[in-house]
Design a protein around this motif. Sequence first.
Motif, PDB file in Angstrom:
ATOM      1  N   LYS A   1       4.336  13.793   5.160  1.00 43.71           N
ATOM      2  CA  LYS A   1       4.694  12.345   5.200  1.00 43.71           C
ATOM      3  C   LYS A   1       4.595  11.757   6.921  1.00 43.71           C
ATOM      4  O   LYS A   1       4.128  10.597   7.134  1.00 43.71           O
ATOM      5  CB  LYS A   1       5.955  12.171   4.533  1.00 43.71           C
TER       6      LYS A   1
ATOM      7  N   VAL B   1       2.426   8.657   8.526  1.00 45.50           N
ATOM      8  CA  VAL B   1       2.930   7.652   9.227  1.00 45.50           C
ATOM      9  C   VAL B   1       2.179   7.566  10.619  1.00 45.50           C
ATOM     10  O   VAL B   1       1.879   6.606  11.008  1.00 45.50           O
ATOM     11  CB  VAL B   1       4.401   7.827   9.234  1.00 45.50           C
TER      12      VAL B   1
ATOM     13  N   SER C   1       7.159  -2.292   6.030  1.00 39.51           N
ATOM     14  CA  SER C   1       6.434  -2.623   4.660  1.00 39.51           C
ATOM     15  C   SER C   1       4.842  -2.519   5.041  1.00 39.51           C
ATOM     16  O   SER C   1       4.388  -1.919   4.194  1.00 39.51           O
ATOM     17  CB  SER C   1       6.454  -4.289   4.559  1.00 39.51           C
TER      18      SER C   1
ATOM     19  N   ALA D   1       4.152   1.135   4.908  1.00 43.96           N
ATOM     20  CA  ALA D   1       4.576   1.820   3.333  1.00 43.96           C
ATOM     21  C   ALA D   1       3.186   1.532   2.482  1.00 43.96           C
ATOM     22  O   ALA D   1       2.799   2.140   1.724  1.00 43.96           O
ATOM     23  CB  ALA D   1       5.837   1.287   2.775  1.00 43.96           C
ATOM     24  N   GLU D   2       2.808   0.239   2.555  1.00 43.38           N
ATOM     25  CA  GLU D   2       1.411  -0.271   1.905  1.00 43.38           C
ATOM     26  C   GLU D   2       0.461   0.824   2.287  1.00 43.38           C
ATOM     27  O   GLU D   2      -0.443   1.076   1.499  1.00 43.38           O
ATOM     28  CB  GLU D   2       0.992  -1.613   2.299  1.00 43.38           C
TER      29      GLU D   2
ATOM     30  N   LEU E   1       4.048   5.169   0.561  1.00 42.23           N
ATOM     31  CA  LEU E   1       5.240   6.212   0.693  1.00 42.23           C
ATOM     32  C   LEU E   1       6.381   4.801   0.611  1.00 42.23           C
ATOM     33  O   LEU E   1       6.041   3.824   0.894  1.00 42.23           O
ATOM     34  CB  LEU E   1       5.414   6.597   2.236  1.00 42.23           C
ATOM     35  N   THR E   2       7.334   5.284   0.128  1.00 45.32           N
ATOM     36  CA  THR E   2       8.253   4.181  -0.174  1.00 45.32           C
ATOM     37  C   THR E   2       8.723   3.624   1.316  1.00 45.32           C
ATOM     38  O   THR E   2       8.640   4.295   2.108  1.00 45.32           O
ATOM     39  CB  THR E   2       9.692   4.843  -0.711  1.00 45.32           C
ATOM     40  N   ARG E   3       9.331   2.350   1.185  1.00 40.78           N
ATOM     41  CA  ARG E   3       9.812   1.670   2.373  1.00 40.78           C
ATOM     42  C   ARG E   3      11.089   2.542   2.832  1.00 40.78           C
ATOM     43  O   ARG E   3      11.142   2.548   4.202  1.00 40.78           O
ATOM     44  CB  ARG E   3      10.207   0.298   2.001  1.00 40.78           C
TER      45      ARG E   3
ATOM     46  N   THR F   1      11.628   5.789   2.916  1.00 37.98           N
ATOM     47  CA  THR F   1      10.896   6.838   3.730  1.00 37.98           C
ATOM     48  C   THR F   1      10.390   6.689   4.925  1.00 37.98           C
ATOM     49  O   THR F   1      10.737   7.371   5.970  1.00 37.98           O
ATOM     50  CB  THR F   1       9.953   7.678   2.907  1.00 37.98           C
ATOM     51  N   VAL F   2       9.682   5.588   4.835  1.00 37.73           N
ATOM     52  CA  VAL F   2       8.843   5.345   6.067  1.00 37.73           C
ATOM     53  C   VAL F   2       9.877   4.599   7.075  1.00 37.73           C
ATOM     54  O   VAL F   2       9.680   5.049   8.332  1.00 37.73           O
ATOM     55  CB  VAL F   2       7.811   3.874   5.862  1.00 37.73           C
ATOM     56  N   ARG F   3      10.893   3.788   6.767  1.00 37.52           N
ATOM     57  CA  ARG F   3      11.871   3.339   7.610  1.00 37.52           C
ATOM     58  C   ARG F   3      12.484   4.756   8.590  1.00 37.52           C
ATOM     59  O   ARG F   3      12.881   4.727   9.610  1.00 37.52           O
ATOM     60  CB  ARG F   3      12.938   2.491   7.069  1.00 37.52           C
TER      61      ARG F   3
END
Length: 254
Positions: free
Chosen positions: A14, A18, A32, A35-36, A40-42, A44-46
């Motif tokens: 992951k 990113v 956002s 994530a798009e 991946l979920t927001r 997780t990305v954050r």
Amino acid sequence: MSREDPDFIDSVDKAFQVLMVFSAENPELGVSRVAELTGLTRATVRRLLLTFERLGFAEMRDRRFRLTPKVLRLGYGYLSSAPWWESAEPHMRSLSAELQESSSLATLDGTEIVYLARVPSPRSVAITLNIGSRLPAYPTSLGRVLLAALPDGELDDYLATADLRPLTPHTVTEPSRLREILHDVRRDGYALIDEEREVGVRSVAAGVRHRGRVIAALNVSVNAARMSAEELRERCAPMVIEHAEAISAEIATR
């Protein structure tokens, strides 16, 4: 760790997903949007982006992230562990000077080629490429040399899954036709592209070998208005092959 493969760490996968969404087209991205692009979920990305920031691989301004020069350490690790590419540059400069055309060296990464070195011509064609630049393999002379060197099973997988889009009216997109062309490349020892990736640009490439396998490809690119495909084949192809063989011979002693 992945439930399917105990030796595969999902979080590392992951993290690289990113990192790889940042590009010339996307130099700055918010949570956002990342994530798009990755799926991946927001949350997780954050966490990943904030981790990159704390490690110095990213910086945040106005809630948007961009990579820092520290990321270059990852690419330099590859280049420094494969110093043979430095041996290619004098030969590339000689080739470029003889033909007064641009010369490039690239390797294969999945479905794309990655540029390792480039010597531009004073009469540069309308294409801007640097070390690390990527292009799809199928419509490029460099890519076709590298694809032709794949074992049959890997080539079958590539042709079954690659997204073969028409980039110009001349681009070959039919898998069966591309397979025929790649077999010709294996036989002839070089690949010639006639305006398939970009209208107005022709190129010819040959493989650089090490320990019996093709590890990179060398090419020259020309403006189609200055040189016909036949002249490129008759005049340039032998010179590209000669310089590729010289690079292969030099790195064999390292």
